[in-house]
Design a protein around this motif. Sequence first.
Motif, short mmCIF file in Angstrom:
data_model
loop_
_atom_site.label_atom_id
_atom_site.label_comp_id
_atom_site.label_asym_id
_atom_site.label_seq_id
_atom_site.Cartn_x
_atom_site.Cartn_y
_atom_site.Cartn_z
N SER A 91 -74.35 61.82 72.21
CA SER A 91 -75.43 60.87 72.30
C SER A 91 -74.99 59.25 71.87
CB SER A 91 -76.48 61.26 71.06
OG SER A 91 -76.89 62.42 71.38
N TYR A 92 -73.87 58.86 72.74
CA TYR A 92 -73.44 57.40 72.20
C TYR A 92 -73.12 56.73 73.57
CZ TYR A 92 -72.93 59.98 68.12
OH TYR A 92 -73.11 60.71 66.94
N MET A 141 -77.36 50.10 67.31
CA MET A 141 -78.44 50.59 66.25
C MET A 141 -77.84 52.06 65.89
SD MET A 141 -81.87 50.68 68.60
CE MET A 141 -82.70 51.21 67.20
N ASN A 142 -77.98 52.49 64.82
CA ASN A 142 -77.40 53.71 64.26
C ASN A 142 -78.99 54.88 64.23
OD1 ASN A 142 -78.01 51.85 61.90
ND2 ASN A 142 -78.61 53.83 61.04
N TRP A 163 -61.20 39.75 73.85
CA TRP A 163 -61.94 40.59 74.43
C TRP A 163 -62.17 41.68 73.42
CZ3 TRP A 163 -60.61 45.82 74.99
CH2 TRP A 163 -59.32 46.39 74.65
N GLY A 164 -63.19 42.64 73.75
CA GLY A 164 -63.41 43.81 72.72
C GLY A 164 -64.27 44.86 73.56
N TRP A 165 -64.77 45.90 72.56
CA TRP A 165 -65.58 46.84 73.01
C TRP A 165 -66.55 47.48 71.74
CZ3 TRP A 165 -64.88 51.36 70.20
CH2 TRP A 165 -63.85 51.37 69.58
N ASN A 166 -67.55 48.11 72.09
CA ASN A 166 -68.25 48.74 71.13
C ASN A 166 -68.55 50.06 71.33
OD1 ASN A 166 -70.66 48.49 72.45
ND2 ASN A 166 -71.37 46.81 70.73
N LEU A 167 -68.98 51.10 70.40
CA LEU A 167 -69.41 52.36 70.73
C LEU A 167 -70.30 52.80 69.58
CD1 LEU A 167 -68.90 55.25 72.04
CD2 LEU A 167 -67.25 55.73 70.15
N TRP A 168 -71.63 53.03 70.20
CA TRP A 168 -72.43 53.25 68.89
C TRP A 168 -73.59 54.04 69.30
CZ3 TRP A 168 -77.56 52.16 70.82
CH2 TRP A 168 -77.60 51.15 72.05
N PHE A 209 -77.63 49.76 77.02
CA PHE A 209 -76.66 49.02 77.68
C PHE A 209 -75.42 50.04 77.65
CE2 PHE A 209 -79.27 45.61 75.40
CZ PHE A 209 -79.81 45.02 76.57
N GLY A 210 -74.77 49.57 78.60
CA GLY A 210 -73.17 50.35 78.66
C GLY A 210 -73.52 51.62 79.38
N VAL A 211 -72.53 52.54 79.15
CA VAL A 211 -72.44 53.93 79.77
C VAL A 211 -72.89 54.82 78.51
CG1 VAL A 211 -71.19 55.71 80.87
CG2 VAL A 211 -70.87 53.42 81.65
N ARG A 212 -73.83 55.81 78.68
CA ARG A 212 -73.95 56.59 77.56
C ARG A 212 -72.97 57.98 78.14
NH1 ARG A 212 -78.25 57.33 73.79
NH2 ARG A 212 -79.01 59.45 73.30
#
Length: 417
Positions: A177-178, A113-114, A192-197, A122-125
């Motif tokens: 802040s991501y 979300m933006n 496979w893949g990734w996201n950054l948000w 979720f993930g590493v901040r």
Amino acid sequence: MATDFRDHLFPLDHPRLAQYRSCDPYTYVEELRRVPLFDEVLSGWRAVYENTRFRGITTDGRLRPGLFELGQEEAAPTEGAVMAAEALLDSLTADQRERVSHPLDSKVWRAWMNPEIYLNRFGVRLEEADEKVHERVFDLVGACLSPSGVRAVRDVMTVNGFLGELVDLPRLLNEHSYNVNLFGTPSTTQPWGWNLWGHHLGVNCLFVGAQQVLTPVFLGSEPNVIDRGEHAGLSLFGEHEGLGLEFARSLTPEQADRAVLYQHKRDPQMPVGRLHPGDELHLAGAFQDNREIPLEGIPASDLDEDQRTRLEELVELFLSYQPDGPRGSRMAAVRRHLDETYFCWIGGRGEGDPFYYRIQSPVVLLEFDHHAGVFLANAEPEKFHTHILVRTPNGNDYGVELVRQATGSAGRLDDPA
């Protein structure tokens, strides 16, 4: 005449800012949820994320088959991406690796979300990780995007830090802040893949062998220029704004009658619900993975040759964040479906007028929108707050259709997080 963002700064003691001065990203969400309008929007987004499986954006609820073919040679930068992803994993602690790693079909793909609202954790901040992790994340971005795409990502993050300084909320708004997530196992042959948000940023990247899908992608900024300090002169999205306006002005009166849906960004003729409190006029934003978006405006088949060329150039500008090979494949698909591609516009076409436009085809959906203030005080949309979106409709956002063909699974993206 367009206004300067500094004409719309809240006083630093204004309640819009001061009441959140002591908040961190976690407590800020709690405070926002005390506001009924915010709570309603966030609850709606959360319900969509929790309760629906991925299908894909369509015009009428029906997926169009045969648009995306597995096994195409796109010269995607897969090998370098795998090396960068493995280096990122090696830089993480055991706890961080567990938090960043998800199954390929995890619904965490859809949690991006933006807004600067840390609802989905979720993930590493990045702001909670060390500099080595930051470097490895940027190495991954650099391995997967074009040079202009890397610049766009870094510029969005830099402007976010500038905004935090501008409104004195650096704990909420900063260049780190991501969140980053990985899906599946990095591989030169298997998906496979990734996201950054995070605030004003969402990049989703999927590899299948030599193929790459880089959608959904969200890029935005408030303001879209830095006028002071180390990064003075940095500006974003001027080309998207300028070329879009040039194209809209190229329309004949008869063409404009079809393409221009409303004369004002907040037009009284709009139906109830067309203006969203979180998305403004965007239709394909966060949590809209399955939205039905009917075609509107004028088809490219009713444009002259010069206008068709301009429209192609505008599409390619939106896709300029993608590496040469995948972008070339996307543009070839766009050209195959050019006669089925629609352009629509909302707003004025004067030099200072804010506006929205959308380009929509079976294989790509692009949106540009000027927004009202969130951390700045402008109650009406202004040209210094910009959002753009790129989607792959008909079921291939997040590369789901290619994954389905590669693995024989449904590519559901609704497994437990």
